[in-house]
Design an enzyme around this catalytic site. Sequence first.
Site, PDB file in Angstrom:
ATOM      1  N   SER A 281       0.842  -1.192   0.000  1.00 43.12           N
ATOM      2  CA  SER A 281       0.000   0.000   0.000  1.00 43.12           C
ATOM      3  C   SER A 281       0.874   1.237   0.000  1.00 43.12           C
ATOM      4  CB  SER A 281      -0.898  -0.001   1.231  1.00 43.12           C
ATOM      5  OG  SER A 281      -0.135   0.347   2.373  1.00 43.12           O
ATOM      6  N   LYS A 282       0.244   2.357  -0.294  1.00 41.37           N
ATOM      7  CA  LYS A 282       1.023   3.583  -0.422  1.00 41.37           C
ATOM      8  C   LYS A 282       1.724   3.937   0.884  1.00 41.37           C
ATOM      9  CE  LYS A 282      -3.006   6.541   0.361  1.00 41.37           C
ATOM     10  NZ  LYS A 282      -3.806   7.641  -0.154  1.00 41.37           N
ATOM     11  N   ARG A 283       1.180   3.470   1.982  1.00 44.57           N
ATOM     12  CA  ARG A 283       1.787   3.800   3.275  1.00 44.57           C
ATOM     13  C   ARG A 283       3.098   3.035   3.501  1.00 44.57           C
ATOM     14  NH1 ARG A 283       0.030   6.758   7.319  1.00 44.57           N
ATOM     15  NH2 ARG A 283      -1.752   8.013   6.692  1.00 44.57           N
ATOM     16  N   ASN A 306       3.904  11.354  -0.904  1.00 45.93           N
ATOM     17  CA  ASN A 306       4.550  10.079  -1.173  1.00 45.93           C
ATOM     18  C   ASN A 306       5.627  10.292  -2.223  1.00 45.93           C
ATOM     19  OD1 ASN A 306       1.501   9.112  -0.471  1.00 45.93           O
ATOM     20  ND2 ASN A 306       3.034   7.654   0.192  1.00 45.93           N
TER      21      ASN A 306
END
Length: 524
Positions: A281-283, A306
Site C-alpha cells: 500500500s502507499k503507506r 509520497n
Amino acid sequence: MFLRGTCGKYKSYLCAMNKRVRVRFAPSPTGGLHLGGVRTVLFNYLFAKKHGGDFILRIEDTDQSRFVPGAEEYILQTLNWCGLTPDESPLAGGPYAPYRQSERKAMYKQYATQLIDAGHAYIAFDTPAEIEEMRNNFKTPENPSPQYNQAVRAKMRNSLSLSKEEVDALLVANTPHVVRIKMPDNEDVTFTDMIRGEVSFNTSQVDDKVLLKADGMPTYHLAVVVDDYLMKISHAFRGEEWLPSAPVHLLLWKYLGWANDMPQWAHLPLILKPDGNGKLSKRDGDRLGFPVFAMDWTDPKTNEKNTGFKEHGFLPEAFVNLLAVLGWNDGTDQELFSITDLIEKFSMERVHKGGAKFNYEKAKWFNAEWIKNADNAYLASLVQPYFEEAGIQVQDKSYLEKIIGITKERCILLPDFIIQAGFYFAAPTSIDTASIAPKWDDNKKNFFEALCSAFENSNSNDPTILENIFKELTATQGLKPGELMLPMRIMLVGGKFGPGVFEIAATIGVADAVARIKHALTLL
RNA sequence: GGAGCGUUCGUCUAACGGUUAGGACCUCAGGUUUUCAUCCUGGUAAUACGGGUUCGAUUCCCGUACGCUCUACCA
C-alpha cells in the site's frame, strides 16, 4: 502455449487472430500511481504492442466523492515518463471518445434499462439506513456480512417485491433508487483466465451488485462492461482483487447479448509488501524507506506526500524493467530487458499466479545495471537537474559526459552522481580531515608542499607523469607512497572514494589539484 | 463466517513426470582495485504438510495448514 479459453463457440486463438487487439488501463483518479498500477499498465502496453494492437487509457471517475484533482494529469505524466504512452486517452482522444466515464454518463442508463426489461436487473428503493438495518438483522456469527442477494431481496423494497403500482408511484415521486443485477439462484459461472486457467464461481455466492447508483452514475461493474464493449476491448487485464466480481461481469456480457464479443480476461497477481504479508500500500513505501509511487505525489486533500521512483533517481528503463520481472520472466536466465525486448518476449501465459513481495534492494540493482549500461549523453541529461539542485555548475557538456562515463559504475541512483562526480566540477565543500589527522606529521606536510611545487612545475595533465612525479618524490623523501595516496585522495575529493587519484588530478587539471591540496593543508 | 485465488532458497524466480532442484538479489569467504565502487571466484540457503496416481513426482489428483483477495450506491 496457445491462448487458452473460449470465445463464443470458437477457440480463443482464432478470435485473437480475427480480432484487433485492444486493451485498456482503467484507473480511477483517486491518487498517485503505485507499483501495482504501473505494472498493470506495463502488461497491458506490452501485450498491445506485441500484437500490434491499441493501448487505451480510460479514466473511471464514476465516484465523485473520491475524485482527486490532479490525479488524472499525474497518471498521464507517469505513463509518459515510463514511455508507456496510450494510443487513445482523454488527452489524445480517439475514435471511441470520450475516455472519461463521467462524460459517458448518459450512455449507461439504456443498458440498465435493457437489463431490467429482460428481467436480469431490478430497481431497488432501499435507503442506506434500510440496508444497514438489513445487515444488522441478518448478521450472525456464521455470516458476519449479509449480502443483498436472492435470499433477502424479497424482503427489501424493490421492483421484485413491490407491486407495479407501488413501483410506479415511487418512481413518479422521484424516490431515490438504484438498479441491481438479479443474480441467478444457483448457477456455475466459469471462464478461462489467461493466467489462471479455468476459474469457477457459483452465483449463489455473489450478491445483487448495484449497477446504476442513485445519482445516475454507473458502478464499476456496469461501466466496465459497457465501455469495454463499446470500445471494442479484446483483452481485459486487471488486478487479482477483481477476481471475485468476475462472475458479475461475465453475466452482464451475457445478459446484454454480447457474449461473443467478451474480452479474454487475465487477473494479475498482486504486489505484496516486503515485510509481513498483504498487498503493498502507499503507506508502506515511505514507512520502509523506499518509494511505492512512480513519481512524487502529494494528496491535495490531506497534503500527505509520497515519494516516487523518478525522484529517487531511477531511470524509467530500469523502473519498467524491474516491474516487468516482478511476476513475469521469459523462461531464461535473462533479467535485463529493454522495452523492445519486453514487447518481443512478453506473454501473459508466463505471468506468475502468486503475488510477489517487492524487494527494494533488487530494484536498486536493476537501476545500477541500467546506469552502467546507459549512454553517457543520456545520463548527462538526467543527472543535470540533480546537479543544478545541488548547486553544481556545469559549463562544458562534453566534460560532463566524460565524467559520467568514468563514474557511472559507482552509482546506483542518479543522485549518487552528486557525490561520485561532483568533485570534478568544484572543490569539495567538506574534507574528511579526521581520516588524515591521526597519522599526520611534518614529514607529510613537507611532502605535499614539495608535491605542489613539482606539480606546478610540470604543468602536466597526464596521469602517468603526475604519478611518476609523486613516486619519485616519495622515494627521495624516504616515504611510503601508500601512506600518502589516501591523504591526497581526501584532499582532492573530500573523502575515501572515487577513481584513481592521478586520473582525478589530471582530469580536474594540475592547477586545480594543487589548489585543493594547498587548501587542505591549511585545515590540517 | 463464506467464496475465490495462491504456496520452490530470506526475497524474485527456473524446471509444463525423470536435473547433484538452476539463475538473480541479499549475505558470507576469497581475489582485483595502495580508497570506495565496479569486476572475478567460491560458499550457505528451498519444493508447507499428509495422502493418493505413477516404474518415477516440485510438476497431476484429494485433503490439511498457512497466506492473500473479495464479501460497499469504492474502484
